[in-house]
Design a protein around this motif. Structure first.
Motif, PDB file in Angstrom:
ATOM      1  N   THR A  27      -0.457  -1.280  -5.545  1.00 43.77           N
ATOM      2  CA  THR A  27      -1.082  -0.713  -4.364  1.00 43.77           C
ATOM      3  C   THR A  27      -1.105   0.799  -4.494  1.00 43.77           C
ATOM      4  OG1 THR A  27      -0.255  -2.534  -3.009  1.00 43.77           O
ATOM      5  CG2 THR A  27      -0.969  -0.565  -1.848  1.00 43.77           C
ATOM      6  N   HIS A  28      -2.297   1.357  -4.649  1.00 43.64           N
ATOM      7  CA  HIS A  28      -2.403   2.786  -4.925  1.00 43.64           C
ATOM      8  C   HIS A  28      -3.014   3.583  -3.775  1.00 43.64           C
ATOM      9  CE1 HIS A  28      -1.149   2.019  -9.006  1.00 43.64           C
ATOM     10  NE2 HIS A  28      -2.101   1.121  -9.159  1.00 43.64           N
ATOM     11  N   ILE A  29      -3.325   2.936  -2.661  1.00 49.03           N
ATOM     12  CA  ILE A  29      -3.856   3.673  -1.529  1.00 49.03           C
ATOM     13  C   ILE A  29      -2.709   4.189  -0.666  1.00 49.03           C
ATOM     14  CG2 ILE A  29      -5.992   2.345  -1.481  1.00 49.03           C
ATOM     15  CD1 ILE A  29      -4.842   0.776   0.874  1.00 49.03           C
ATOM     16  N   ASN A  30      -2.998   5.212   0.133  1.00 43.46           N
ATOM     17  CA  ASN A  30      -2.006   5.790   1.036  1.00 43.46           C
ATOM     18  C   ASN A  30      -0.712   6.170   0.309  1.00 43.46           C
ATOM     19  OD1 ASN A  30      -3.636   5.706   3.269  1.00 43.46           O
ATOM     20  ND2 ASN A  30      -2.699   3.880   4.170  1.00 43.46           N
ATOM     21  N   LEU A 361      -3.909   3.264   7.953  1.00 44.26           N
ATOM     22  CA  LEU A 361      -2.568   3.454   8.492  1.00 44.26           C
ATOM     23  C   LEU A 361      -1.483   2.875   7.600  1.00 44.26           C
ATOM     24  CD1 LEU A 361      -1.399   4.726  11.061  1.00 44.26           C
ATOM     25  CD2 LEU A 361      -1.474   2.455  12.118  1.00 44.26           C
ATOM     26  N   PHE A 362      -1.714   1.677   7.062  1.00 48.86           N
ATOM     27  CA  PHE A 362      -0.700   0.989   6.275  1.00 48.86           C
ATOM     28  C   PHE A 362      -1.254   0.491   4.950  1.00 48.86           C
ATOM     29  CE2 PHE A 362       1.048  -0.018  10.618  1.00 48.86           C
ATOM     30  CZ  PHE A 362       2.229   0.687  10.470  1.00 48.86           C
ATOM     31  N   ARG A 363      -0.418   0.537   3.946  1.00 48.45           N
ATOM     32  CA  ARG A 363      -0.680  -0.153   2.696  1.00 48.45           C
ATOM     33  C   ARG A 363      -0.397  -1.650   2.899  1.00 48.45           C
ATOM     34  NH1 ARG A 363       1.137   2.939  -2.109  1.00 48.45           N
ATOM     35  NH2 ARG A 363       2.419   1.106  -2.582  1.00 48.45           N
ATOM     36  N   ARG A 364      -0.876  -2.466   1.972  1.00 46.75           N
ATOM     37  CA  ARG A 364      -0.623  -3.909   2.074  1.00 46.75           C
ATOM     38  C   ARG A 364       0.867  -4.218   2.034  1.00 46.75           C
ATOM     39  NH1 ARG A 364      -4.738  -3.689  -1.723  1.00 46.75           N
ATOM     40  NH2 ARG A 364      -3.264  -4.114  -3.396  1.00 46.75           N
ATOM     41  N   ASP A 365       1.620  -3.483   1.201  1.00 46.71           N
ATOM     42  CA  ASP A 365       3.042  -3.778   1.062  1.00 46.71           C
ATOM     43  C   ASP A 365       3.868  -3.326   2.267  1.00 46.71           C
ATOM     44  OD1 ASP A 365       2.620  -1.120   0.475  1.00 46.71           O
ATOM     45  OD2 ASP A 365       3.435  -1.201  -1.553  1.00 46.71           O
TER      46      ASP A 365
END
Length: 424
Positions: A27-30, A361-365
């Motif tokens: 997960t590379h966003i946010n 607002l949130f990453r998947r993790d």
């Protein structure tokens, strides 16, 4: 820094359930929502996590399970019946078929600890502690009832609290309902003291009732100019130009059972007044905060704990975070926290508001769900488990969530079922 927490056979949790704060490398966003560790085989940890679920899914029970563990560690020496607050999962034939178990992994003073305790019928069944200084995890002690195994080289603080009998080591100065680490910390044990200090920096509050943190924030407003300035920058959009703390004398009357006056006492109390200005006017109006909306009151009082953890690197858990808040206000607070948290603090919240399920607002993790299975057992799982939805093009996961693709929502087959549920 919290890495992982696991609970078993407590309240609505039967099987082992785990929340971890490890940032997924996929997960590379946010990236602003993580902070680097680069130690213990960990690249990054999450700054926050949000737990979503239907009413009665177990969200409050999960937050309470961490609070219960904290209370056991910090207060068992003074509260004789502390372990009786550990209620097992009751919807099964044998509620003591497995112990109630809590395990937590965290970083304190640059070292990683994995501490666990299991409780059976009001007594400590097992207790264990592992330690990692750089990369290799080292066993420190394993307690079973009142017997114990220790690492004599790495855990020397325990040597004066054990005795050998018939080839076995037994605990001394430690009752069957008191954690061994709690006892050792009273005698300045280095590693056990680290455990205690970490739990003291863990804060659990309710988003429904501000009484648990109201006094803390009032004192902070009164004594910390930096906090007042920070808070006013946020509150300006609500036309709040200043905050005053006003001391008043409060008279308390104690009466006998027959109604006769026994005694009168006077106590000083602090109350909050906000200063508002009407646009285009220089006139200022002092208004008691209690006359403002419940959402405004909660916002002001909640800013204290958030400011504190941002500046100290501590951990805050908020149950029912979004209660009384408009969606945009909830989004603003969480976004502000992610932006300003540069001191390795962490925030864990439970929510209902599906408008918070956005990639912005949130990453998947960071997104977790709680749901009950057919046996009424609460189960915790991450959005990472739903790989088929990774490629959704818009920024919101709420559509899939409300459609029931992730579970953790109340589903009714008919209006009649809904009416029954509302009237129960």
């Amino acid at each position: 820094m919290l890495i992982e927490f696991t609970v078993q056979n407590y309240s609505s949790f039967n099987s082992l359930q785990t929340l971890n704060m490890l940032a997924s490398d996929s997960t590379h966003i946010n990236e602003k929502n993580v902070f680097p560790v680069n130690k213990f085989g960990i690249n990054n940890l999450l700054k926050s996590a949000a737990i979503f679920g239907a009413n009665a899914s177990g969200k409050s029970n999960f937050i309470n399970s961490i609070r219960i563990l904290q209370n056991i560690i910090l207060n068992s020496l003074t509260e004789a019946n502390n372990l009786e607050t550990v209620v097992p999962f009751l919807l099964k034939k044998d509620v003591f078929d497995i112990p109630s178990e809590f395990e937590i992994t965290f970083v304190q003073q640059g070292q990683m600890y994995r501490y666990g305790i299991s409780i059976l019928k009001g007594k400590i069944d097992e207790e264990w502690l592992y330690w990692t200084k750089t990369s290799k995890e080292i066993f420190l002690f394993q307690r079973t009832g009142q017997t114990i195994k220790i690492n004599k080289r790495s855990f020397t603080e325990a040597k004066d609290f054990i005795k050998e009998k018939n080839g076995k080591l037994y605990l001394e100065k430690t009752r069957e309902n008191v954690p061994f680490v709690s006892v050792l910390s009273q005698f300045n044990g280095e590693k056990s003291h680290h455990i205690i200090e970490w739990f003291r920096k863990l804060h659990v509050v309710s988003g429904i009732n501000e009484e648990g943190f109201k006094k803390f924030t009032i004192n902070l407003l009164d004594q910390n100019p930096a906090f007042l300035t920070w808070a006013l920058n946020i509150l300006g959009s609500l036309q709040i130009k200043n905050i005053h703390i006003v001391e008043s004398n409060q008279e308390n009357t104690t009466k006998l059972f027959n109604g006769a006056v026994s005694m009168k006492t006077r106590n000083k109390s602090k109350k909050v007044e906000i200063v508002k200005k009407i646009e285009g006017s220089e006139q200022a109006y002092n208004i008691p905060l209690i006359l403002e909306s419940q959402g405004t009151q909660k916002l002001i009082y909640l800013l204290g704990p958030i400011f504190h953890i941002i500046n100290t690197g501590e951990i805050l858990l908020i149950d029912e975070f979004d209660n009384k808040f408009h969606s945009l206000l909830s989004q603003f607070i969480l976004g502000l926290y992610h932006k300003e948290n540069n001191n390795k603090s962490q925030l864990i919240v439970t929510c209902h508001d599906t408008n918070l399920l956005t990639r912005d607002l949130f990453r998947r993790d960071q997104i977790w769900f709680l749901d009950k299975n057919s046996k009424q057992e609460s189960e915790l799982y991450s959005l990472l488990e739903y790989k088929e939805h990774y490629t959704r093009q818009n920024n919101s996961y709420s559509k899939d969530y409300l459609a029931g693709k992730y579970g953790a929502i109340p589903l009714f087959k008919s209006i009649d079922e809904l009416e029954i549920a509302l009237n129960e």
